[in-house]
Design an enzyme around this catalytic site. Structure first.
Site, PDB file in Angstrom:
ATOM      1  N   ASN A  11       6.984  -8.995   2.864  1.00  0.00           N
ATOM      2  CA  ASN A  11       7.358  -7.376   3.072  1.00  0.00           C
ATOM      3  C   ASN A  11       5.877  -7.005   3.761  1.00  0.00           C
ATOM      4  O   ASN A  11       5.011  -7.017   3.387  1.00  0.00           O
ATOM      5  CB  ASN A  11       6.824  -6.853   1.703  1.00  0.00           C
ATOM      6  CG  ASN A  11       6.787  -5.351   1.543  1.00  0.00           C
ATOM      7  OD1 ASN A  11       7.326  -4.760   2.568  1.00  0.00           O
ATOM      8  ND2 ASN A  11       6.583  -4.691   0.511  1.00  0.00           N
ATOM      9  N   LYS A  13       5.544  -4.107   5.014  1.00  0.00           N
ATOM     10  CA  LYS A  13       5.252  -2.681   4.879  1.00  0.00           C
ATOM     11  C   LYS A  13       4.922  -2.070   6.100  1.00  0.00           C
ATOM     12  O   LYS A  13       5.717  -2.079   7.145  1.00  0.00           O
ATOM     13  CB  LYS A  13       3.963  -2.528   3.837  1.00  0.00           C
ATOM     14  CG  LYS A  13       3.817  -3.570   2.918  1.00  0.00           C
ATOM     15  CD  LYS A  13       2.893  -3.265   1.640  1.00  0.00           C
ATOM     16  CE  LYS A  13       2.907  -4.157   0.437  1.00  0.00           C
ATOM     17  NZ  LYS A  13       2.013  -3.818  -0.735  1.00  0.00           N
ATOM     18  N   HIS A  97      10.599  -0.772  -4.691  1.00  0.00           N
ATOM     19  CA  HIS A  97       9.180  -1.239  -4.319  1.00  0.00           C
ATOM     20  C   HIS A  97       8.158  -0.200  -5.103  1.00  0.00           C
ATOM     21  O   HIS A  97       8.484   1.088  -5.059  1.00  0.00           O
ATOM     22  CB  HIS A  97       8.586  -1.421  -3.346  1.00  0.00           C
ATOM     23  CG  HIS A  97       7.435  -2.106  -2.959  1.00  0.00           C
ATOM     24  ND1 HIS A  97       6.322  -1.613  -3.105  1.00  0.00           N
ATOM     25  CD2 HIS A  97       7.090  -3.565  -2.691  1.00  0.00           C
ATOM     26  CE1 HIS A  97       5.394  -2.374  -2.965  1.00  0.00           C
ATOM     27  NE2 HIS A  97       5.801  -3.587  -2.752  1.00  0.00           N
ATOM     28  N   GLU A  99       5.434   1.046  -4.356  1.00  0.00           N
ATOM     29  CA  GLU A  99       5.002   2.112  -3.379  1.00  0.00           C
ATOM     30  C   GLU A  99       5.847   3.035  -3.169  1.00  0.00           C
ATOM     31  O   GLU A  99       5.645   4.340  -2.999  1.00  0.00           O
ATOM     32  CB  GLU A  99       4.469   1.506  -2.176  1.00  0.00           C
ATOM     33  CG  GLU A  99       3.321   0.647  -2.465  1.00  0.00           C
ATOM     34  CD  GLU A  99       3.101  -0.638  -1.475  1.00  0.00           C
ATOM     35  OE1 GLU A  99       3.777  -0.623  -0.458  1.00  0.00           O
ATOM     36  OE2 GLU A  99       2.311  -1.341  -1.875  1.00  0.00           O
ATOM     37  N   GLU A 169       6.770  -7.300  -9.920  1.00  0.00           N
ATOM     38  CA  GLU A 169       5.552  -7.108  -9.389  1.00  0.00           C
ATOM     39  C   GLU A 169       4.593  -6.157 -10.242  1.00  0.00           C
ATOM     40  O   GLU A 169       4.895  -5.066 -10.080  1.00  0.00           O
ATOM     41  CB  GLU A 169       5.983  -6.333  -8.238  1.00  0.00           C
ATOM     42  CG  GLU A 169       6.672  -7.095  -6.900  1.00  0.00           C
ATOM     43  CD  GLU A 169       6.253  -6.706  -5.682  1.00  0.00           C
ATOM     44  OE1 GLU A 169       6.131  -7.598  -4.923  1.00  0.00           O
ATOM     45  OE2 GLU A 169       6.304  -5.598  -5.316  1.00  0.00           O
ATOM     46  N   GLY A 175      -1.830  -6.012  -3.820  1.00  0.00           N
ATOM     47  CA  GLY A 175      -2.542  -5.646  -2.542  1.00  0.00           C
ATOM     48  C   GLY A 175      -4.020  -5.303  -3.384  1.00  0.00           C
ATOM     49  O   GLY A 175      -5.078  -4.926  -2.713  1.00  0.00           O
ATOM     50  N   SER A 215      -0.438 -10.102  -5.087  1.00  0.00           N
ATOM     51  CA  SER A 215      -1.470 -10.915  -4.395  1.00  0.00           C
ATOM     52  C   SER A 215      -1.292 -12.273  -4.566  1.00  0.00           C
ATOM     53  O   SER A 215      -2.070 -13.126  -4.799  1.00  0.00           O
ATOM     54  CB  SER A 215      -2.869 -10.451  -5.215  1.00  0.00           C
ATOM     55  OG  SER A 215      -3.373  -9.146  -4.983  1.00  0.00           O
ATOM     56  N   GLY A 237       0.433  -8.661   1.588  1.00  0.00           N
ATOM     57  CA  GLY A 237      -0.679  -8.995   2.489  1.00  0.00           C
ATOM     58  C   GLY A 237      -0.692 -10.294   3.113  1.00  0.00           C
ATOM     59  O   GLY A 237      -0.971 -10.477   4.261  1.00  0.00           O
TER      60      GLY A 237
HETATM   61  C1  PEP Z   1       4.145  -6.222  -2.407  1.00  0.00           C
HETATM   62  O1  PEP Z   1       3.611  -5.118  -1.963  1.00  0.00           O
HETATM   63  O2  PEP Z   1       5.223  -6.589  -2.652  1.00  0.00           O
HETATM   64  C2  PEP Z   1       2.800  -7.259  -2.677  1.00  0.00           C
HETATM   65  C3  PEP Z   1       3.317  -8.207  -3.379  1.00  0.00           C
HETATM   66  O3  PEP Z   1       1.808  -7.146  -2.080  1.00  0.00           O
HETATM   67  P1  PEP Z   1       0.582  -8.155  -1.966  1.00  0.00           P
HETATM   68  O4  PEP Z   1       0.998  -9.506  -1.802  1.00  0.00           O
HETATM   69  O5  PEP Z   1      -0.332  -7.592  -0.993  1.00  0.00           O
HETATM   70  O6  PEP Z   1      -0.135  -7.843  -3.394  1.00  0.00           O
END
Ligand code: PEP
Length: 255
Positions: A11, A13, A97, A99, A169, A175, A215, A237
């Site tokens: 992803n 973003k 998601h 966000e 998640e 993040g 993460s 990330g």
């Molecule tokens: C995400 O936003 O779906 C995600 C898992 O981000 P990160 O890997 O940066 O935690």
């Protein structure tokens, strides 16, 4: 136990211009474009879908979007529909998601409308669910996940259920560099599998991939991916850089 092919989805973003996105995906295709042991999906921003899609032609890596509107067309300024995504050869779409839920007010009911529209248009939804830190600390993790999952999947027929991908998640792990322990993650993944069994029956539930997101990195992936109900990762990330994403795909291939 049903064997589920692992899936690693990136992803991106709101990162990368179309030129940067093409450069990244060229590196990915060079490294993992013939990967068949793991399903790989990249989800660039809308502006890069077409360019990235062209680079992906003939490779095993699939194209996904990060969001969509539930209507096919109409007066929805700034929105993108499922048929538009299909026309760019997208096969997957991330929905719900955290966000989107936190910053754009997406409710379970809205996510559900999008999910049904995605399925109607032969797009595979990656339905994201997960609790905030306050919800975890209040002991309501499973209740929150149950509500999001059941509401998100409302009205999905058994025939279409196998197209769904779920991503657990934990919001506090996205993040932040804080990753759920393997026990925390497996507990929720197992719970989700149980809910899917109640909704669609065991045979189908055993075929649905449940990804972990939050993460995930090459260093912590092997342990997470070894859990019996963790079928891959949704990566933020670590998907923005070819080396770490390729390492994650290879970690999944080794399972
Ligand atoms: C995400 O936003 O779906 C995600 C898992 O981000 P990160 O890997 O940066 O935690």
């Amino acid at each position: 136990m049903a064997s589920r092919k692992k899936l690693i989805a990136g992803n991106w973003k709101m990162n990368k211009t179309s030129a940067d996105a093409v450069a990244l995906v060229q590196e990915l295709v060079g490294a993992i474009g013939r990967q068949v042991d793991v399903d790989v999906v990249v989800c660039p921003p809308f502006t890069a879908l077409e360019g990235v899609g062209k680079v992906l032609e003939g490779s095993s890596v699939k194209l996904g979007a990060q969001n969509m509107h539930f209507e096919a067309n109409g007066a929805y300024t700034g929105e993108i529909s499922a048929p538009m995504l299909r026309a760019l050869f997208a096969t997957h779409v991330i929905l719900g998601h955290s966000e989107r839920r936190a910053y754009f007010g997406e409710t379970d009911a809205l996510v559900n409308k999008k999910l049904l529209a995605a399925l109607k248009n032969q797009l595979r939804p990656i339905l994201c669910v997960g609790e905030t830190l306050a919800e975890r600390e209040a002991g309501t993790t499973l209740k929150v996940v149950q509500t999001q999952l059941e509401a998100g999947l409302d009205g999905v027929s058994k025939e279409l259920a196998s197209s769904i991908i779920v991503a657990y998640e934990p919001v506090w792990a996205i993040g932040t560099g804080k990753v759920a322990t393997t026990e925390q993650a497996q507990e929720v993944h197992g719970f989700i599998r149980g809910l899917l069994t109640k909704l669609f029956g065991e045979a189908l539930a055993m075929r649905v991939r449940i990804l972990y997101g939050g993460s995930m990195k090459p260093a912590n992936a092997p342990e997470l991916l070894a859990q019996k109900d963790i079928d891959g990762g949704l990566i933020g990330g670590a998907s923005l850089e070819a080396r770490s994403f390729v390492d994650l795909v290879n970690a999944a291939a080794a399972k």
